[in-house]
Design a protein around this motif. Structure first.
Motif, short mmCIF file in Angstrom:
data_model
loop_
_atom_site.label_atom_id
_atom_site.label_comp_id
_atom_site.label_asym_id
_atom_site.label_seq_id
_atom_site.Cartn_x
_atom_site.Cartn_y
_atom_site.Cartn_z
N ARG A 1 0.83 -1.21 0.00
CA ARG A 1 0.00 0.00 0.00
C ARG A 1 0.86 1.26 0.00
O ARG A 1 0.56 2.23 -0.69
CB ARG A 1 -0.92 0.00 1.22
N MET A 2 1.94 1.25 0.79
CA MET A 2 2.85 2.40 0.81
C MET A 2 3.43 2.65 -0.58
O MET A 2 3.50 3.79 -1.05
CB MET A 2 3.98 2.15 1.81
N GLU A 3 3.86 1.58 -1.24
CA GLU A 3 4.41 1.70 -2.59
C GLU A 3 3.38 2.30 -3.55
O GLU A 3 3.70 3.21 -4.33
CB GLU A 3 4.83 0.33 -3.12
N LEU A 4 2.17 1.77 -3.50
CA LEU A 4 1.14 2.22 -4.43
C LEU A 4 0.81 3.69 -4.21
O LEU A 4 0.70 4.47 -5.17
CB LEU A 4 -0.12 1.37 -4.27
N ARG A 5 0.64 4.08 -2.96
CA ARG A 5 0.31 5.48 -2.68
C ARG A 5 1.42 6.41 -3.16
O ARG A 5 1.17 7.41 -3.84
CB ARG A 5 0.06 5.67 -1.18
N THR A 6 2.65 6.08 -2.81
CA THR A 6 3.78 6.94 -3.16
C THR A 6 4.00 6.98 -4.66
O THR A 6 4.19 8.06 -5.25
CB THR A 6 5.07 6.43 -2.47
N ALA A 7 3.96 5.82 -5.31
CA ALA A 7 4.25 5.74 -6.74
C ALA A 7 3.17 6.41 -7.58
O ALA A 7 3.47 7.18 -8.51
CB ALA A 7 4.42 4.29 -7.15
N LEU A 8 1.90 6.14 -7.28
CA LEU A 8 0.83 6.69 -8.11
C LEU A 8 0.69 8.20 -7.93
O LEU A 8 0.45 8.93 -8.90
CB LEU A 8 -0.48 5.98 -7.80
N VAL A 9 0.85 8.68 -6.71
CA VAL A 9 0.81 10.13 -6.49
C VAL A 9 2.00 10.79 -7.20
O VAL A 9 1.85 11.82 -7.87
CB VAL A 9 0.82 10.47 -4.99
N GLY A 10 3.17 10.18 -7.08
CA GLY A 10 4.35 10.73 -7.76
C GLY A 10 4.18 10.78 -9.26
O GLY A 10 4.54 11.77 -9.91
N LEU A 11 3.60 9.72 -9.82
CA LEU A 11 3.38 9.66 -11.27
C LEU A 11 2.39 10.73 -11.71
O LEU A 11 2.60 11.43 -12.71
CB LEU A 11 2.86 8.27 -11.65
N ALA A 12 1.28 10.85 -11.00
CA ALA A 12 0.23 11.81 -11.38
C ALA A 12 0.71 13.25 -11.24
O ALA A 12 0.34 14.11 -12.04
CB ALA A 12 -1.01 11.58 -10.52
N GLN A 13 1.53 13.52 -10.23
CA GLN A 13 2.01 14.88 -10.04
C GLN A 13 3.14 15.24 -11.00
O GLN A 13 3.23 16.38 -11.46
CB GLN A 13 2.47 15.07 -8.58
N ARG A 14 3.99 14.26 -11.33
CA ARG A 14 5.10 14.54 -12.24
C ARG A 14 4.62 14.63 -13.69
O ARG A 14 5.11 15.47 -14.47
CB ARG A 14 6.15 13.42 -12.11
N PHE A 15 3.67 13.78 -14.06
CA PHE A 15 3.18 13.76 -15.45
C PHE A 15 1.66 13.87 -15.45
O PHE A 15 0.95 12.90 -15.75
CB PHE A 15 3.62 12.47 -16.15
N PRO A 16 1.12 15.02 -15.12
CA PRO A 16 -0.34 15.18 -15.01
C PRO A 16 -1.08 14.94 -16.33
O PRO A 16 -2.26 14.60 -16.32
CB PRO A 16 -0.51 16.62 -14.53
N ASP A 17 -0.39 15.12 -17.46
CA ASP A 17 -1.03 14.94 -18.77
C ASP A 17 -0.69 13.58 -19.39
O ASP A 17 -0.79 13.40 -20.60
CB ASP A 17 -0.60 16.06 -19.73
N LEU A 18 -0.29 12.64 -18.57
CA LEU A 18 0.03 11.29 -19.05
C LEU A 18 -1.13 10.72 -19.84
O LEU A 18 -2.30 10.87 -19.46
CB LEU A 18 0.32 10.38 -17.85
N SER A 19 -0.82 10.06 -20.96
CA SER A 19 -1.88 9.48 -21.80
C SER A 19 -1.37 8.22 -22.48
O SER A 19 -0.16 8.02 -22.62
CB SER A 19 -2.36 10.48 -22.85
N LEU A 20 -2.29 7.39 -22.90
CA LEU A 20 -1.93 6.16 -23.61
C LEU A 20 -1.39 6.52 -24.99
O LEU A 20 -1.95 7.37 -25.68
CB LEU A 20 -3.16 5.25 -23.72
N ALA A 21 -0.32 5.86 -25.39
CA ALA A 21 0.33 6.17 -26.67
C ALA A 21 0.08 5.10 -27.71
O ALA A 21 0.87 4.94 -28.65
CB ALA A 21 1.83 6.36 -26.45
N CYS A 22 -1.00 4.35 -27.56
CA CYS A 22 -1.34 3.33 -28.55
C CYS A 22 -2.85 3.13 -28.54
O CYS A 22 -3.55 3.65 -27.66
CB CYS A 22 -0.62 2.02 -28.28
N ASP A 23 -3.33 2.38 -29.51
CA ASP A 23 -4.74 2.01 -29.53
C ASP A 23 -4.98 1.01 -28.39
O ASP A 23 -4.25 0.02 -28.28
CB ASP A 23 -5.07 1.37 -30.88
N PRO A 24 -5.97 1.25 -27.53
CA PRO A 24 -6.23 0.30 -26.43
C PRO A 24 -6.40 -1.14 -26.92
O PRO A 24 -6.06 -2.09 -26.19
CB PRO A 24 -7.53 0.83 -25.82
#
Length: 413
Positions: free
Chosen positions: A368-391
């Motif tokens: 849980r600690m990993e998930l909280r830290t990693a996902l918040v870090g990802l969302a804050q560092r790359f707020p416009d993250l998007s999929l780069a392929c056809d789902p």
């Protein structure tokens, strides 16, 4: 072992080389969703017969309440199914086992070694290491952008770095260690490949324990501490096996959770913005709902009925095998009418993603600690993250105990 037991073991071993099509559905997904056949099975009851092997019935549990009851009942069910699968005449590193397939009193004896390393106080000391590993992975993504494979650069990099730090794995050994960790949950070719791959990782850790016992040299970490504190009471195979269980529970499952969780979040911008704000209570809700919705570990360790009993509404005989579908239990509409949908606003406690009862994952809070830290870090560092392929081009695991996505191309934005 009885003649019937020997025959059953041979039958399971033969069947496990390639799982029959009619019993595969608990290990299959449609993206992150259960396949339709799992829902159809639940329509016939919370407990259904999955298959039969030489008179021994194998039952599948899909209802949340029954699943929770079975997982908590170590008096009625045994976890030690080693006499049914695997070959115990093989070398120690090639045998199956560990906490998940051990019953009391051996289970308590082994678990007592690990529990002190996963207390809240000990875990709090790991937060700085987790922060550093996440920051390094985000920097690596930025350096390789603007398009990267999130599975490779983030999903696997973060939990692998954290678990190596926890174990005290020397830097020189990490690449070899990572390569040995692949394919441990892939059942497309049956269980034989899993046993062979697992043996390589387990032997690697057994050898490290033996080396540390002869000549203490590892960095301060779980491996070195186990040898120093418990070396006289446990042999190399036992301590190496415990370290392998920590690696297994803390690496592959968290890697799948981060990658699949990001894929889900990219489809739910409101939850993505919640992570960007970083409010602890809101983040916890998102993470708990992701654990329920994604639940990468698809089935719990199988249980063997110790006596005749009723499970759900089914009469189960002593010796029958009971398999709990964690995916099915987490998506049980009897527990939540919106169980098929991802909604952090209706998240509730009680996820079975880490198991339940005696065999609940000892590293659940670290995950849980990993998930909280990693996902918040990802969302804050790359707020416009998007999929780069056809789902439609995404490739998910076809048949695996731990579900995952093979690659997740993303645009950093």
């Amino acid at each position: 072992m009885s003649l019937r037991g020997t025959a059953l073991r041979l039958a399971v071993s033969t069947a496990s080389r390639r799982l029959p099509a009619h019993v595969r559905f608990p290990l299959q997904r449609d993206g992150v969703d259960p396949v339709r056949r799992l829902d159809e099975a639940r329509a016939h009851g919370d407990v259904v017969r999955l298959t039969r092997l030489l008179g021994t019935r194998v039952w599948l549990v899909t209802g949340y309440d029954v699943a929770r009851a079975v997982l908590a009942d170590s008096d009625s069910f045994a976890n030690d199914v080693r006499q049914l699968i695997g070959r115990q005449d093989r070398a120690p590193a090639e045998r199956i086992g560990g906490l998940g397939m051990t019953d009391p009193p051996d289970h308590e004896r082994l678990r007592r070694v690990l529990t002190p390393y996963f207390t809240r106080r000990r875990l709090a000391d790991l937060q700085a290491d987790i922060d550093r590993v996440v920051a390094d992975a985000l920097d690596d993504m930025a350096a390789h952008g603007p398009e990267v494979d999130l599975v490779e650069r983030f999903g696997f990099a973060v939990p692998f770095g954290v678990i190596c730090d926890l174990l005290g794995m020397p830097e020189v050994d990490r690449l070899d260690f990572r390569q040995r960790g692949a394919a441990r949950f892939d059942l497309r070719d049956g269980t034989a490949r899993i046993f062979d791959t697992a043996a390589g990782t387990r032997q690697f850790l057994i050898d490290l324990v033996a080396s540390e016992r002869r000549d203490p040299h590892l960095p301060d970490g779980l491996l070195a501490r186990m040898v120093a504190e418990h070396g006289p009471d446990f042999d190399d195979v036992e301590l190496g096996g415990l370290a392998d269980g920590v690696f297994l529970g803390g690496y592959e499952t968290s890697a799948s959770m981060l990658s699949l969780g990001t894929w889900v979040l990219l489809q739910h911008p409101t939850a993505w913005k919640t992570l960007q704000r970083g409010e602890p209570a809101e983040v916890e809700q998102v993470v708990e709902e992701l654990l329920r919705f994604v639940c990468p570990v698809q089935i719990a360790f199988p249980r063997v009925a110790r006596r005749d009993l009723v499970v759900g509404e089914q009469a189960v005989r002593a010796g029958d095998v009971v398999v709990v579908s964690l995916t099915g239990a987490e998506r049980d509409p009897a527990r939540r009418v919106d169980a098929a949908w991802f909604d952090p606003n209706t998240a509730t406690a009680g996820t079975l993603a880490f198991g339940h009862g005696l065999h609940r994952c000892v590293g659940a809070e670290l995950a849980r600690m990993e998930l909280r830290t990693a996902l918040v870090g990802l969302a804050q560092r790359f707020p416009d993250l998007s999929l780069a392929c056809d789902p439609a081009d995404l490739r998910f695991t076809e048949l695996a105990i731990v579900h995952g996505v093979e690659a997740l191309p993303v645009r950093l934005g």
